[in-house]
Design an enzyme around this catalytic site. Structure first.
Site, mmCIF file in Angstrom:
data_model
loop_
_atom_site.group_PDB
_atom_site.id
_atom_site.type_symbol
_atom_site.label_atom_id
_atom_site.label_comp_id
_atom_site.label_asym_id
_atom_site.label_seq_id
_atom_site.Cartn_x
_atom_site.Cartn_y
_atom_site.Cartn_z
ATOM 1 N N GLU A 9 -4.594 5.735 1.352
ATOM 2 C CA GLU A 9 -5.379 6.716 0.605
ATOM 3 C C GLU A 9 -6.861 6.668 0.904
ATOM 4 O OE1 GLU A 9 -4.712 3.683 -0.255
ATOM 5 O OE2 GLU A 9 -4.324 3.668 -2.403
ATOM 6 N N ASP A 78 -1.936 2.274 -2.457
ATOM 7 C CA ASP A 78 -2.088 1.114 -3.353
ATOM 8 C C ASP A 78 -0.801 0.819 -4.115
ATOM 9 O OD1 ASP A 78 -4.653 0.697 -2.544
ATOM 10 O OD2 ASP A 78 -5.592 1.630 -4.285
ATOM 11 N N ASP A 80 -0.285 0.089 -7.281
ATOM 12 C CA ASP A 80 -0.166 0.412 -8.703
ATOM 13 C C ASP A 80 0.447 1.795 -8.890
ATOM 14 O OD1 ASP A 80 -2.205 2.078 -7.911
ATOM 15 O OD2 ASP A 80 -3.758 1.111 -9.112
ATOM 16 N N GLU A 82 -0.863 4.652 -9.705
ATOM 17 C CA GLU A 82 -1.615 5.735 -9.078
ATOM 18 C C GLU A 82 -1.288 5.816 -7.590
ATOM 19 O OE1 GLU A 82 -3.748 8.890 -10.280
ATOM 20 O OE2 GLU A 82 -3.369 7.157 -11.562
ATOM 21 N N TYR A 282 -6.024 -7.247 -3.977
ATOM 22 C CA TYR A 282 -6.090 -5.980 -4.709
ATOM 23 C C TYR A 282 -6.783 -6.181 -6.055
ATOM 24 C CZ TYR A 282 -4.694 -1.374 -6.317
ATOM 25 O OH TYR A 282 -4.710 -0.081 -6.773
ATOM 26 N N ARG A 284 -7.035 -4.191 -8.800
ATOM 27 C CA ARG A 284 -6.518 -3.649 -10.068
ATOM 28 C C ARG A 284 -5.264 -4.430 -10.421
ATOM 29 N NH1 ARG A 284 -7.981 1.414 -7.434
ATOM 30 N NH2 ARG A 284 -9.846 2.245 -8.435
ATOM 31 N N HIS A 327 0.848 -8.446 -8.447
ATOM 32 C CA HIS A 327 1.529 -9.672 -8.067
ATOM 33 C C HIS A 327 0.611 -10.875 -8.051
ATOM 34 C CE1 HIS A 327 4.647 -6.878 -7.028
ATOM 35 N NE2 HIS A 327 3.927 -6.345 -6.078
#
Length: 765
Positions: A9, A78, A80, A82, A282, A284, A327
């Site tokens: 993204e 990503d 998550d 989103e 990551y 978030r 994770h």
């Protein structure tokens, strides 16, 4: 032609990944979401209509072209909800097979990417539906509720599902502060030394209840005058300071705010840059877990760098119920890298993340605490760090040392001071402490905190304080060399710098929602919605059922809102003795104001208005203060005529005070339009004239704070003049050409919604 097409993204992420995967992989970016939801139909199972964003038409065309060439496609957005949703939109728009490879990774490193390629899966539709449910809820609440508050609350712009409870927290905190009853005591501290070591004075504090009045403080000091002093007892204990846990997203925002002064938005932007460049995992996440591989690398680094005595490997368990989205905690991908980041914000945040990560695997600090009891119930405390442990990399390892003292030893009193000390009101929220409170209440998720902070401030409901505090005189009584003296010292109180303050409109919106839409701002109800969204992701709850359960009662409240009167919350202050008209403190679209007389519709006579006094609100302004404000001269007010014959007028508008000088409107931030002098105004006007190199009516060349620029007609229609170009030699035709050829701004007015002719697609999820 590459055999493999990887779609992520972010362009920055694409660049980092491509260098690791090699020549057989071509990596492209969707640049975020390629479609947006433009309509929701509650009557048909909350069917969503999507449209390709205008800015993404060319991106979609390129992705389709490259997808046709590739043998294998990998969706690598990503990990998550989103990111899962972006992958699903790509699947739909590019018309890819349902079994298209979906890969996720917690860090952008070569081993993590190659491991992800070995274990592809398909798009997780439960996570997609959870994201769709969240977005649908926010659309329905945002659209329906915003329409109501705009009609009913002066100055209101919109209302959001998660932002509204956050606003309520800030308003309630302000009400606590307003209700706080101030009180004071006299804090008594003494300075002492031993008979043999006068160069080592130490401080002790009165251990029992402090005197509550000036007279009591004086009597206490009079009683201590001439007394003998000795060490009555010494207690020494050893203790430990436990090291911190790894960073999850909320904790990172809280700590970056406290230690670096970063806003949530600044923190997340810097973290995004570090992640996309492959420097951190990551960003978030709710998880506190560190992978076995990471633990091994961190342990090896600590042992080599600091020694085996500093190492203590730990595993941390996540308590958060919503931690299924991630994770691992936030950590550096390469712990041996001391510095990383493309700018100062990223470098500072990387240092914070790296220090915290090391500290989690280091030994506890050991400290020796000493408590010395003196005569007359005075106590001195000291602390010495025996072993710094994790404090070596994270935290302060400062000693508070006491001189060598023995039980029964006589000591000398140098000075005792009783200083007036005021009780502290509840502390206002900072962005960090508000994130912490939202996390405690279960409102929002790691990825939403920054947008919550941004929304409540951009809407004008909350602002960050700037005050360093107001001076306050406090009394201090001092006993020194057998004499008692009184003095007054100054201290600052009520500092608001960096604190979140509700604006008058913000208070009004919060009160309106609490009175008429209580569920929307109810903390427990909002947290339950987050739990339901988690259940959808876990396939324990259906999207449509969850939305129906919410929207049914909510839509009834919206329909009945027509009966609600316009919300003004005016405060009647009294009656003007000169005109016998009522005086009110009210809130309008631009904030609070004083009004003399009733509304024109009721009386046929236009009321008179005046601004609130500086630092006052409609809740705190008094009748006497309102009278003084109404006695100020009416605006606009003519100040005089400049040397060139231009009349200078002070006025106030929706964007603050300004000077009207012929055809120029000059902002005068920091000046009071009622009190600004002609001398100051003329100087401001002259600076404006001196800054204008050329004036062709609609087009001007101006020397600004950041250098020369061409100003065109309308707002924000400016173009910077390059350093190598002489602004004094630019002709009108050249200026017109520069404006015409300036790069198009990517900013879009918030109230406009672009309508596209691109393909529409409906979703029945």
């Amino acid at each position: 032609m590459s055999k493999n097409l990887v779609i992520v993204e972010s362009p920055a992420k694409a660049k980092t990944i491509e260098k690791y995967l090699g020549k057989d992989f071509h990596v492209l970016s969707s640049v975020g979401h390629i479609r947006k939801d433009t309509k929701v139909n509650p009557e048909n199972d909350f069917e969503v209509t999507y449209e390709i964003d205008e800015d993404h038409k060319n991106i979609v065309a390129e992705l389709k072209k490259e997808a046709k060439k590739a043998d294998t496609i990998w969706l690598a957005t990503d990990e998550d909800r989103e990111g899962e949703s972006i992958s699903w939109h790509l699947l739909e728009v590019l018309e890819l097979p349902k079994n298209t490879h979906r890969i996720t990774f917690h860090e952008i490193t070569e081993p993590a990417l190659k491991e992800a390629i070995k274990h592809p899966r398909t798009v997780d539709m439960a996570m997609v539906e959870s994201q769709q449910a969240r977005q649908t809820l926010d659309m329905l609440v945002g659209y329906d509720l915003s329409g109501v508050v705009r009609k009913k609350v002066p100055g209101a712009i919109s209302a959001g599902r998660v932002q509204s409870p956050a606003l309520r927290l800030i308003v309630e905190k302000e009400r606590e502060i307003e209700k706080f009853e101030n009180s004071s005591t006299y804090k008594v501290t003494g300075e002492f030394t031993t008979k043999t070591a006068k160069e080592e004075p130490f401080t002790a504090t009165l251990n029992n209840s402090q005197p509550t009045s000036e007279n009591a403080a004086k009597k206490l000091l009079e009683g201590l005058n001439g007394q003998k002093w000795q060490v009555e007892d010494i207690e020494q204990t050893e203790g430990t300071k436990a090291n911190p846990v790894p960073f999850a997203t909320a904790a990172l925002q809280i700590e970056a705010n406290a230690r670096l002064g970063f806003s949530s938005t600044t923190t997340m932007r810097a973290a995004q840059g570090l992640y996309q460049a492959g420097h951190i995992t990551y960003h978030r996440t709710d998880s506190l877990n560190l992978s076995k591989q990471a633990l091994g690398q961190i342990a090896k680094y600590i042992e080599n760098e600091y020694g085996k005595e500093y190492l203590r490997v730990r595993n941390f368990k996540t308590k958060s119920a919503g931690a299924q989205e991630a994770h691992e905690a936030i950590r550096p991908t390469h712990i041996e890298k001391i510095s990383a980041g493309a700018n100062e914000y990223e470098k500072k945040l990387y240092h914070l993340i790296r220090s915290r990560t090391l500290a989690t695997q280091m030994a506890n600090a050991k400290v020796a605490k000493t408590t010395v009891k003196l005569s007359h119930d005075f106590v001195a405390k000291g602390e010495v760090v025996i072993f710094d442990g994790f404090l070596k990399v994270y935290g302060n390892a400062k000693d508070t040392e006491l001189p060598p003292l023995k039980k029964g030893e006589e000591i000398e009193m140098l000075k005792i001071a009783a200083r007036e000390t005021f009780a502290k009101p509840p502390a206002r929220y900072t962005e960090g402490s508000l994130v912490k409170k939202l996390e405690e209440l279960g409102i929002g998720r790691p990825s939403t905190y920054a947008s919550i902070m941004s929304a409540i401030q951009s809407r004008g409901y909350v602002k960050k304080g700037e005050s360093e505090g107001e001076p306050r005189e406090v009394k201090e009584i001092v006993l020194e060399k057998g004499k008692i003296t009184d003095q007054t010292v100054s201290e600052r109180t009520g500092a608001t710098k960096g604190k979140l303050l509700p604006t008058p409109v913000g208070e009004l919106v919060s009160d309106f929602l609490t009175d008429h839409f209580e569920e929307i701002v109810d903390y427990g109800f909002t947290a339950d919605i987050e739990t339901d969204l988690d259940k959808i992701a876990e396939k324990k709850l259906g999207r449509v059922k969850m939305l129906k359960d919410f929207y049914g009662p909510f839509s009834k409240l919206i329909k009945s809102s027509d009966e609600i009167n316009r919300y003004n919350n005016a405060t009647a202050l009294g009656t003007d003795p000169k005109t016998n008209k009522p005086i009110y403190a009210k809130i309008g679209k631009n904030g609070g104001f004083i009004q003399l007389g009733d509304n024109e519709k009721e009386t046929g006579e236009k009321p008179r208005f005046a601004p609130l006094p500086k630092g006052k609100t409609v809740k705190t302004v008094t009748f006497e203060e309102a009278l003084k404000q109404l006695a100020l001269p009416a605006l606009p007010r003519t100040l005089g005529t400049a040397k060139d014959g231009t009349e200078i007028i002070a006025a106030a508008g929706p964007f603050g005070p300004y000077l009207k000088c012929g055809k120029y409107n000059i902002p005068v931030k920091g000046y009071d339009p009622y009190k600004i002098t002609f001398k100051d105004a003329e100087e401001i006007y002259q600076k404006k004239i001196d800054s204008i190199i050329a004036d062709w009516g609609d087009i001007m060349i101006i020397i600004g704070a950041y250098g020369p620029y061409v100003k065109g007609p309308g707002r924000f229609n400016n173009v910077k003049i390059p350093k190598e170009q002489d602004p004094r030699k630019i002709t009108k035709e050249e200026a017109e050409k520069m404006l015409a050829e300036k790069p198009k701004s990517r900013r879009r007015a918030p109230h406009k919604v672009a309508r596209k002719k691109s393909t529409k697609k409906k979703s029945k999820k």
